[in-house]
Design an enzyme around this catalytic site. Structure first.
Site, PDB file in Angstrom:
ATOM      1  N   CYS A 152      80.457 -43.617  22.526  1.00 52.69           N
ATOM      2  CA  CYS A 152      79.888 -44.242  23.735  1.00 52.69           C
ATOM      3  C   CYS A 152      80.497 -43.691  25.023  1.00 52.69           C
ATOM      4  CB  CYS A 152      80.069 -45.749  23.683  1.00 52.69           C
ATOM      5  SG  CYS A 152      79.265 -46.450  22.250  1.00 52.69           S
ATOM      6  N   HIS A 170      79.457 -48.733  30.908  1.00 51.90           N
ATOM      7  CA  HIS A 170      78.786 -48.601  29.612  1.00 51.90           C
ATOM      8  C   HIS A 170      78.137 -49.944  29.283  1.00 51.90           C
ATOM      9  CE1 HIS A 170      77.836 -47.793  25.561  1.00 51.90           C
ATOM     10  NE2 HIS A 170      78.842 -48.460  25.017  1.00 51.90           N
ATOM     11  N   ASN A 176      72.734 -51.285  23.490  1.00 51.86           N
ATOM     12  CA  ASN A 176      73.787 -50.274  23.588  1.00 51.86           C
ATOM     13  C   ASN A 176      73.220 -48.942  23.097  1.00 51.86           C
ATOM     14  OD1 ASN A 176      75.999 -48.613  23.295  1.00 51.86           O
ATOM     15  ND2 ASN A 176      77.263 -50.123  22.241  1.00 51.86           N
TER      16      ASN A 176
HETATM   17  N1  ACO Z   1      73.094 -63.321  14.672  1.00 55.24           N
HETATM   18  C1  ACO Z   1      73.676 -64.482  14.348  1.00 55.24           C
HETATM   19  N2  ACO Z   1      74.955 -64.587  13.994  1.00 55.24           N
HETATM   20  C2  ACO Z   1      75.685 -63.480  13.957  1.00 55.24           C
HETATM   21  C3  ACO Z   1      75.147 -62.220  14.271  1.00 55.24           C
HETATM   22  C4  ACO Z   1      73.795 -62.173  14.642  1.00 55.24           C
HETATM   23  N3  ACO Z   1      73.174 -61.016  14.963  1.00 55.24           N
HETATM   24  N4  ACO Z   1      76.122 -61.303  14.152  1.00 55.24           N
HETATM   25  C5  ACO Z   1      77.244 -61.942  13.779  1.00 55.24           C
HETATM   26  N5  ACO Z   1      76.970 -63.259  13.645  1.00 55.24           N
HETATM   27  C6  ACO Z   1      77.901 -64.329  13.260  1.00 55.24           C
HETATM   28  C7  ACO Z   1      79.121 -63.829  12.545  1.00 55.24           C
HETATM   29  O1  ACO Z   1      78.820 -63.632  11.173  1.00 55.24           O
HETATM   30  C8  ACO Z   1      80.086 -64.961  12.773  1.00 55.24           C
HETATM   31  O2  ACO Z   1      79.823 -65.960  11.849  1.00 55.24           O
HETATM   32  P1  ACO Z   1      81.030 -66.734  11.112  1.00 55.24           P
HETATM   33  O3  ACO Z   1      81.769 -67.409  12.234  1.00 55.24           O
HETATM   34  O4  ACO Z   1      80.316 -67.656  10.195  1.00 55.24           O
HETATM   35  O5  ACO Z   1      81.825 -65.672  10.448  1.00 55.24           O
HETATM   36  C9  ACO Z   1      79.707 -65.483  14.142  1.00 55.24           C
HETATM   37  O6  ACO Z   1      78.390 -64.965  14.413  1.00 55.24           O
HETATM   38  C10 ACO Z   1      80.659 -65.055  15.247  1.00 55.24           C
HETATM   39  O7  ACO Z   1      80.940 -63.685  15.070  1.00 55.24           O
HETATM   40  P2  ACO Z   1      81.890 -62.917  16.056  1.00 55.24           P
HETATM   41  O8  ACO Z   1      81.971 -61.508  15.589  1.00 55.24           O
HETATM   42  O9  ACO Z   1      83.148 -63.689  16.280  1.00 55.24           O
HETATM   43  O10 ACO Z   1      81.011 -63.009  17.371  1.00 55.24           O
HETATM   44  P3  ACO Z   1      81.405 -62.520  18.796  1.00 55.24           P
HETATM   45  O11 ACO Z   1      81.308 -63.616  19.748  1.00 55.24           O
HETATM   46  O12 ACO Z   1      82.647 -61.686  18.787  1.00 55.24           O
HETATM   47  O13 ACO Z   1      80.183 -61.546  19.110  1.00 55.24           O
HETATM   48  C11 ACO Z   1      79.742 -59.197  19.077  1.00 55.24           C
HETATM   49  C12 ACO Z   1      79.925 -60.460  18.244  1.00 55.24           C
HETATM   50  C13 ACO Z   1      78.516 -59.387  19.944  1.00 55.24           C
HETATM   51  C14 ACO Z   1      79.554 -58.010  18.150  1.00 55.24           C
HETATM   52  C15 ACO Z   1      80.975 -58.995  19.950  1.00 55.24           C
HETATM   53  O14 ACO Z   1      82.138 -59.084  19.172  1.00 55.24           O
HETATM   54  C16 ACO Z   1      80.968 -57.700  20.654  1.00 55.24           C
HETATM   55  O15 ACO Z   1      80.127 -57.432  21.490  1.00 55.24           O
HETATM   56  N6  ACO Z   1      81.964 -56.873  20.389  1.00 55.24           N
HETATM   57  C17 ACO Z   1      82.094 -55.613  21.057  1.00 55.24           C
HETATM   58  C18 ACO Z   1      81.173 -54.680  20.428  1.00 55.24           C
HETATM   59  C19 ACO Z   1      80.925 -53.572  21.337  1.00 55.24           C
HETATM   60  O16 ACO Z   1      80.886 -53.701  22.527  1.00 55.24           O
HETATM   61  N7  ACO Z   1      80.757 -52.467  20.724  1.00 55.24           N
HETATM   62  C20 ACO Z   1      80.407 -51.359  21.390  1.00 55.24           C
HETATM   63  C21 ACO Z   1      81.531 -50.752  22.173  1.00 55.24           C
HETATM   64  S1  ACO Z   1      81.802 -49.232  21.636  1.00 55.24           S
HETATM   65  C22 ACO Z   1      80.322 -48.576  21.485  1.00 55.24           C
HETATM   66  O17 ACO Z   1      79.524 -48.834  22.327  1.00 55.24           O
HETATM   67  C23 ACO Z   1      80.005 -47.787  20.264  1.00 55.24           C
END
Ligand code: ACO
Length: 323
Positions: free
Chosen positions: A113, A250, A280
Site C-alpha cells: 500500500c 492512504h 482500499n
Molecule cells: N463483517 C462482520 N463481522 C466481521 C467482519 C465483517 N466483514 N470482519 C470481521 N468481523 C468480526 C470479527 O470476526 C470479530 O468477531 P469476534 O469478536 O466474534 O471475533 C469482530 O468482527 C471484531 O473484529 P476486529 O478485527 O476486532 O474488528 P476491528 O474493529 O479491528 O475492525 C478491521 C476490523 C476493519 C479489519 C480493522 O482492524 C482494520 O481496519 N484494521 C486495519 C486494516 C488495514 O487498514 N489494513 C490495510 C493497511 S495496509 C494495506 O492497506 C495493505
C-alpha cells in the site's frame, strides 16, 4: 535546484461497482458493520478483461491528457503494484508497450500500500539525479484477484483501480515555496511481515496465493507509524500541520485516517477521503484520491499537499508536494 513538479494527474476504475450489501449473501457481514468499522460503502471490481496493465494504461493516458503531453514526452515509467499482470516482465514495461513507447525505461516497484509514496520518492530521485526529465508515476492494482472471497475479515476491505501523475523536472530555489516534491521519508520493518501478507509466491508455493491480514494488529501499529513518519517529513521541510492545504492519506480505513489527522492536528476539512467510494486499493489509493480532489477543484496549483501510506511489510512513508 531541480524539482519534480506535478504536471498532470489521472485515474481509471473498473466498470463494475460492488456495494457493501452485495456481500450480504456471500459472507456473514452487513453494510452497517462495514461502514461503522471502515467507512467503506462501495468498491470497484475488475472484470476479466480489466487488468493492472489495462487500468494503469488508462490512468496514464488520463494523466498525459491532463498534462497536455504524449507518451513520446515521457522517459521513465514507475509502476507501484503488488498485483502485476505476470511475475515478469514488469507490468510497467507492458504499460510502456501499450502506450506505444519504445524509448526510455520502465520498472515496477513493490511496497504494497505504500507503493505509490515510494514510487513518487523514487521518481523524484531519478529526476533530480538527471536520469529522467518526465516520469509517469502510476499506482495500479487488482487486489480482487488475490482476495479470499470466503474470508469476511479481508474481502470486504479492498477494491481495484489505478491513478497516475506526470512529474516533470522544473527549477526551484530550494525552499518550501518551490513547486514540486519538497520532502520524503520512507520506512520499512520486516518484523511485521506475518501481520499482512500473501500466502503464495513464485519462490515458495509456486502459486499466486491469497491476502491474509491480522486486521487488529495492523490497526494497532498504523496510527503511530503514520504520524511518526509524517512528523519526520514536516521536520525535513521545516513546516507544521498548519501550513498544509491538503492531507491525502492512504485510504484503508476511515478510523485510521481520522485518528492520524487528529493526532497530527490536521483540520478535518483538509483531509481528502475516498475510502467510501473505492475501498482500499493499495498502491492506487493515494493517486485515486488525488485525482478526485484535483477534478473537483480542491487541490490547485501552489497548494501544499501531504501524501502518506502504510502497508504490508510493514512499509510506510510520506511525501510533501507543492502542487
Ligand atoms: N463483517 C462482520 N463481522 C466481521 C467482519 C465483517 N466483514 N470482519 C470481521 N468481523 C468480526 C470479527 O470476526 C470479530 O468477531 P469476534 O469478536 O466474534 O471475533 C469482530 O468482527 C471484531 O473484529 P476486529 O478485527 O476486532 O474488528 P476491528 O474493529 O479491528 O475492525 C478491521 C476490523 C476493519 C479489519 C480493522 O482492524 C482494520 O481496519 N484494521 C486495519 C486494516 C488495514 O487498514 N489494513 C490495510 C493497511 S495496509 C494495506 O492497506 C495493505
Amino acid at each position: 535546484m531541480i524539482r519534480s513538479v506535478v504536471r498532470g494527474s489521472g485515474a481509471a476504475l473498473p466498470r463494475r461497482i460492488m456495494k457493501n450489501a452485495d456481500f450480504e449473501g456471500m459472507v456473514e457481514t452487513s453494510d452497517e458493520w462495514i461502514v461503522q468499522r471502515t467507512g467503506i460503502r462501495q468498491r470497484h471490481v475488475a472484470a476479466d478483461d480489466e487488468t493492472t496493465a489495462s487500468l494503469g494504461e488508462a490512468a496514464a493516458r488520463a494523466a498525459l491528457d491532463s498534462a497536455g503531453l504524449t507518451p513520446a514526452d515521457i522517459d521513465l515509467i514507475v509502476l507501484a503494484t503488488s498485483t502485476p499482470n505476470n511475475t515478469f516482465p514488469a507490468t510497467a514495461v507492458e504499460i510502456q508497450n501499450r502506450l506505444g513507447m519504445h524509448h526510455g525505461f520502465a520498472f515496477d516497484m513493490q511496497a504494497v500500500c505504500s507503493g505509490f509514496v515510494y514510487a513518487v520518492a523514487t521518481a523524484d530521485l531519478y529526476i533530480r539525479g538527471g536520469l529522467a526529465k518526465r516520469v509517469l508515476v502510476i499506482g495500479s492494482e487488482t487486489f480482487s484477484r488475490i482476495l479470499d472471497w470466503s474470508d469476511r475479515s479481508t474481502c470486504v476491505l479492498f477494491g481495484d483501480g489505478a491513478g497516475a501523475l506526470v512529474l516533470e523536472a522544473g527549477e526551484g530555489v530550494g525552499g518550501v515555496a518551490d513547486r514540486g516534491v519538497l520532502a520524503a521519508s520512507l520506512r520499512s520493518d520486516g518484523v511485521h511481515k506475518d501481520k499482512l501478507f500473501v500466502d503464495g509466491g513464485p519462490s515458495t508455493t509456486g502459486t499466486v496465493g491469497h491476502l491474509r491480514m491480522e486486521g487488529r494488529e495492523v490497526f494497532k501499529h498504523a496510527v503511530g507509524m503514520i504520524t511518526d513518519v509524517i512528523e519526520a517529513t514536516f521536520a525535513q521541510a521545516g513546516i507544521t500541520a498548519d501550513d498544509l492545504d491538503w492531507f491525502v492519506p492512504h485510504q484503508a480505513n476511515k478510523r485510521i485516517i481520522d485518528a492520524s489527522a487528529k493526532k497530527l492536528g490536521i483540520a478535518e476539512q483538509k483531509v481528502v477521503v475516498t475510502v467510501d467510494l473505492h475501498g482500499n486499493t493499495s498502491a492506487a489509493s493515494v493517486p485515486l484520491a488525488l485525482s478526485v480532489a484535483v477534478a473537483d477543484g480542491r487541490i490547485k496549483k501552489g497548494d501544499l499537499v501531504l501524501l502518506e501510506a502504510m502497508g504490508g511489510g510493514f512499509t510506510w512513508g510520506a511525501v510533501l508536494v507543492r502542487w
